[in-house]
Design a protein around this motif. Sequence first.
Motif, PDB file in Angstrom:
ATOM      1  N   LYS A 228       0.831  -1.205   0.000  1.00 12.86           N
ATOM      2  CA  LYS A 228       0.000   0.000   0.000  1.00 12.86           C
ATOM      3  C   LYS A 228       0.872   1.265   0.000  1.00 12.86           C
ATOM      4  CE  LYS A 228      -3.797   0.453  -0.008  1.00 12.86           C
ATOM      5  NZ  LYS A 228      -4.774   0.825  -1.066  1.00 12.86           N
ATOM      6  N   MET A 229       1.990   1.238   0.712  1.00 16.66           N
ATOM      7  CA  MET A 229       2.885   2.395   0.722  1.00 16.66           C
ATOM      8  C   MET A 229       3.419   2.668  -0.685  1.00 16.66           C
ATOM      9  SD  MET A 229       6.492   3.011   2.757  1.00 16.66           S
ATOM     10  CE  MET A 229       5.869   3.578   4.333  1.00 16.66           C
ATOM     11  N   ARG A 230       3.798   1.604  -1.390  1.00 17.43           N
ATOM     12  CA  ARG A 230       4.300   1.783  -2.748  1.00 17.43           C
ATOM     13  C   ARG A 230       3.213   2.396  -3.639  1.00 17.43           C
ATOM     14  NH1 ARG A 230       8.794   3.027  -5.325  1.00 17.43           N
ATOM     15  NH2 ARG A 230       9.108   1.909  -7.279  1.00 17.43           N
ATOM     16  N   GLU A 231       1.990   1.922  -3.476  1.00 17.92           N
ATOM     17  CA  GLU A 231       0.864   2.469  -4.232  1.00 17.92           C
ATOM     18  C   GLU A 231       0.662   3.936  -3.903  1.00 17.92           C
ATOM     19  OE1 GLU A 231      -3.890   1.872  -3.942  1.00 17.92           O
ATOM     20  OE2 GLU A 231      -2.740   0.032  -4.186  1.00 17.92           O
ATOM     21  N   PHE A 232       0.774   4.283  -2.618  1.00 18.97           N
ATOM     22  CA  PHE A 232       0.625   5.670  -2.163  1.00 18.97           C
ATOM     23  C   PHE A 232       1.694   6.544  -2.810  1.00 18.97           C
ATOM     24  CE2 PHE A 232       0.788   9.283   0.662  1.00 18.97           C
ATOM     25  CZ  PHE A 232      -0.487   9.420   1.165  1.00 18.97           C
ATOM     26  N   HIS A 233       2.930   6.074  -2.818  1.00 14.68           N
ATOM     27  CA  HIS A 233       4.037   6.860  -3.370  1.00 14.68           C
ATOM     28  C   HIS A 233       3.867   7.119  -4.862  1.00 14.68           C
ATOM     29  CE1 HIS A 233       6.939   5.602   0.101  1.00 14.68           C
ATOM     30  NE2 HIS A 233       6.074   6.539   0.453  1.00 14.68           N
ATOM     31  N   ASN A 234       3.113   6.277  -5.526  1.00 16.15           N
ATOM     32  CA  ASN A 234       2.904   6.430  -6.966  1.00 16.15           C
ATOM     33  C   ASN A 234       1.772   7.394  -7.316  1.00 16.15           C
ATOM     34  OD1 ASN A 234       4.970   4.649  -7.537  1.00 16.15           O
ATOM     35  ND2 ASN A 234       3.633   2.885  -7.834  1.00 16.15           N
ATOM     36  N   ILE A 235       1.071   7.916  -6.310  1.00 15.41           N
ATOM     37  CA  ILE A 235      -0.017   8.862  -6.573  1.00 15.41           C
ATOM     38  C   ILE A 235       0.539  10.111  -7.244  1.00 15.41           C
ATOM     39  CG2 ILE A 235      -1.713  10.396  -5.477  1.00 15.41           C
ATOM     40  CD1 ILE A 235      -2.032   8.270  -3.280  1.00 15.41           C
ATOM     41  N   ASN A 236      -0.125  10.544  -8.280  1.00 16.72           N
ATOM     42  CA  ASN A 236       0.280  11.759  -8.990  1.00 16.72           C
ATOM     43  C   ASN A 236      -0.520  12.929  -8.423  1.00 16.72           C
ATOM     44  OD1 ASN A 236       1.312  13.625 -10.761  1.00 16.72           O
ATOM     45  ND2 ASN A 236       0.056  12.969 -12.484  1.00 16.72           N
ATOM     46  N   MET A 237       0.030  13.548  -7.395  1.00 18.03           N
ATOM     47  CA  MET A 237      -0.646  14.657  -6.743  1.00 18.03           C
ATOM     48  C   MET A 237      -0.387  15.951  -7.524  1.00 18.03           C
ATOM     49  SD  MET A 237      -2.619  15.480  -4.229  1.00 18.03           S
ATOM     50  CE  MET A 237      -2.558  13.886  -3.412  1.00 18.03           C
ATOM     51  N   PRO A 238      -1.426  16.722  -7.825  1.00 14.02           N
ATOM     52  CA  PRO A 238      -1.228  17.979  -8.564  1.00 14.02           C
ATOM     53  C   PRO A 238      -0.302  18.934  -7.814  1.00 14.02           C
ATOM     54  CG  PRO A 238      -3.561  17.391  -8.455  1.00 14.02           C
ATOM     55  CD  PRO A 238      -2.848  16.458  -7.526  1.00 14.02           C
ATOM     56  N   GLY A 239       0.388  19.771  -8.571  1.00 14.16           N
ATOM     57  CA  GLY A 239       1.255  20.769  -7.962  1.00 14.16           C
ATOM     58  C   GLY A 239       2.724  20.394  -8.083  1.00 14.16           C
ATOM     59  N   PRO A 240       3.607  21.225  -7.515  1.00 19.55           N
ATOM     60  CA  PRO A 240       5.045  20.976  -7.591  1.00 19.55           C
ATOM     61  C   PRO A 240       5.416  19.640  -6.955  1.00 19.55           C
ATOM     62  CG  PRO A 240       4.587  23.197  -6.794  1.00 19.55           C
ATOM     63  CD  PRO A 240       3.283  22.466  -6.801  1.00 19.55           C
ATOM     64  N   LYS A 241       6.434  19.016  -7.489  1.00 20.94           N
ATOM     65  CA  LYS A 241       6.868  17.718  -6.989  1.00 20.94           C
ATOM     66  C   LYS A 241       8.273  17.816  -6.393  1.00 20.94           C
ATOM     67  CE  LYS A 241       3.739  15.120  -9.977  1.00 20.94           C
ATOM     68  NZ  LYS A 241       2.827  16.267 -10.079  1.00 20.94           N
ATOM     69  N   ASP A 242       8.532  18.934  -5.748  1.00 20.84           N
ATOM     70  CA  ASP A 242       9.827  19.167  -5.132  1.00 20.84           C
ATOM     71  C   ASP A 242       9.883  18.513  -3.750  1.00 20.84           C
ATOM     72  OD1 ASP A 242      10.486  20.833  -7.311  1.00 20.84           O
ATOM     73  OD2 ASP A 242       9.483  22.538  -6.341  1.00 20.84           O
ATOM     74  N   VAL A 243      11.071  18.086  -3.359  1.00 24.09           N
ATOM     75  CA  VAL A 243      11.276  17.515  -2.025  1.00 24.09           C
ATOM     76  C   VAL A 243      10.968  18.571  -0.965  1.00 24.09           C
ATOM     77  CG1 VAL A 243      13.022  16.644  -0.424  1.00 24.09           C
ATOM     78  CG2 VAL A 243      12.970  15.828  -2.798  1.00 24.09           C
ATOM     79  N   GLY A 244      10.129  18.205   0.003  1.00 25.02           N
ATOM     80  CA  GLY A 244       9.730  19.159   1.033  1.00 25.02           C
ATOM     81  C   GLY A 244      10.455  19.010   2.351  1.00 25.02           C
ATOM     82  N   LEU A 245      11.211  17.921   2.526  1.00 23.03           N
ATOM     83  CA  LEU A 245      11.763  17.579   3.833  1.00 23.03           C
ATOM     84  C   LEU A 245      12.684  18.648   4.399  1.00 23.03           C
ATOM     85  CD1 LEU A 245      12.277  15.567   6.145  1.00 23.03           C
ATOM     86  CD2 LEU A 245      14.066  14.534   4.718  1.00 23.03           C
ATOM     87  N   TRP A 246      13.677  19.053   3.627  1.00 20.27           N
ATOM     88  CA  TRP A 246      14.723  19.902   4.203  1.00 20.27           C
ATOM     89  C   TRP A 246      14.227  21.316   4.489  1.00 20.27           C
ATOM     90  CZ3 TRP A 246      18.080  16.736   5.951  1.00 20.27           C
ATOM     91  CH2 TRP A 246      18.314  15.531   5.276  1.00 20.27           C
ATOM     92  N   ASP A 247      13.415  21.864   3.605  1.00 25.39           N
ATOM     93  CA  ASP A 247      12.840  23.185   3.878  1.00 25.39           C
ATOM     94  C   ASP A 247      11.950  23.143   5.104  1.00 25.39           C
ATOM     95  OD1 ASP A 247      14.118  24.383   1.773  1.00 25.39           O
ATOM     96  OD2 ASP A 247      12.390  24.338   0.413  1.00 25.39           O
ATOM     97  N   ARG A 248      11.181  22.063   5.242  1.00 23.39           N
ATOM     98  CA  ARG A 248      10.301  21.950   6.409  1.00 23.39           C
ATOM     99  C   ARG A 248      11.117  21.839   7.689  1.00 23.39           C
ATOM    100  NH1 ARG A 248       5.294  17.770   6.513  1.00 23.39           N
ATOM    101  NH2 ARG A 248       4.399  19.406   5.212  1.00 23.39           N
ATOM    102  N   LEU A 249      12.186  21.062   7.660  1.00 24.39           N
ATOM    103  CA  LEU A 249      13.031  20.931   8.846  1.00 24.39           C
ATOM    104  C   LEU A 249      13.631  22.283   9.246  1.00 24.39           C
ATOM    105  CD1 LEU A 249      14.851  17.545   8.125  1.00 24.39           C
ATOM    106  CD2 LEU A 249      13.439  18.065  10.125  1.00 24.39           C
ATOM    107  N   ARG A 250      14.086  23.045   8.271  1.00 29.77           N
ATOM    108  CA  ARG A 250      14.688  24.353   8.593  1.00 29.77           C
ATOM    109  C   ARG A 250      13.634  25.335   9.092  1.00 29.77           C
ATOM    110  NH1 ARG A 250      17.940  22.614   4.019  1.00 29.77           N
ATOM    111  NH2 ARG A 250      20.077  22.285   4.796  1.00 29.77           N
ATOM    112  N   THR A 251      12.436  25.254   8.527  1.00 26.13           N
ATOM    113  CA  THR A 251      11.353  26.111   9.005  1.00 26.13           C
ATOM    114  C   THR A 251      10.997  25.767  10.438  1.00 26.13           C
ATOM    115  OG1 THR A 251      10.453  26.391   6.781  1.00 26.13           O
ATOM    116  CG2 THR A 251       8.957  26.807   8.619  1.00 26.13           C
TER     117      THR A 251
END
Length: 341
Positions: free
Chosen positions: A135-158
């Motif tokens: 199910k996780m693999r299926e979730f990761h394959n979802i094509n969510m609208p909008g930018p597809k940039d990595v959010g982790l590092w900006d969120r951590l710094r914020t």
Amino acid sequence: MAVKTNGSVESSLPEELMKLLLSLAANWGDVIDAGALKVEQLKGAMTNEVFRISWPTKNQDLARTVLVRLYGDGVEHFFNREEEVRTFECMSKHGYGPRLLGQFSEGRVEEFIHARTLSADDLRDPEISVLIAVKMREFHNINMPGPKDVGLWDRLRTWLSKAKGLCSDEHLKEFRLDELDDELKMLECKFPVEQEIGFCHNDLQYGNIMINEKTGYITIIDYEYASYNPVAYDIANHFCEMAANYHTETPHVLDFSKYPGPEERFQYVRTYLSYAGNTATETEVEQLANEVEMYTLANHIFWGLWGIISAYVNNIEFDYLEYARQKFQQYWLRKHQLIGT
């Protein structure tokens, strides 16, 4: 919202919510009396308050049930609620998770999924773990609208900036927050430039996974922290959550002895990579499993900062600071083991 131990309403629901429930009931052909509503608070939520609300239908043997989510204090420090609702609506439209039934200023009403929420022990059950990996693999394959940039590092710094602005000098020193800018730079450089990026849940703890025990169908819920990220990070988060049990008398206490061992981790990654009939080589399995281990370090900082901020902005009964202490202790310990400095 006050609730008696027998689940009946002790005081009236917020007027806006009551109007929404009456409207939903009318659309379904129900006639409800506020006095007949049954309200039960669901345990384990640490950002919002979650309630199951039900009422009799014309067929008195059946009850209509919805889930009501009251937004917690301080959530604006962690994510944009409008973006989270858009994600929820998109997931719902594509058949993932519960349907969004309505919104009001303090929260929203969702479809109540008649399935069992997993327990902490379920994450280590080999048969259930296979279902989660798929199910996780299926979730990761979802094509969510909008930018597809990595959010982790900006969120951590914020979050780091917010934690520094909120906490006392004592906590600033105790949690070594002034050192974390350099730690984040170091960690970000440790990962290969070419990584698989997917739409990640980022909070795949047992309470956010439901299973239909008749069909074995897995449903992933609660997308508040969801964003595009390296898939290895999402797997790392899932593994780290195996140390937690949020339904004990001390829900903040983590037991890192329950973190999965090498064989269990490799099996999970192998199943994940074998989704939809794919065949993963042992080299591919080993490479992703090693990336996952490194991402546990970022994960400990992520939830450590979450704990510090929550301690200052949230009134939910949970020892956020002690939780944060454990996450940062684990970060420094695992950093030494994985990186050697």
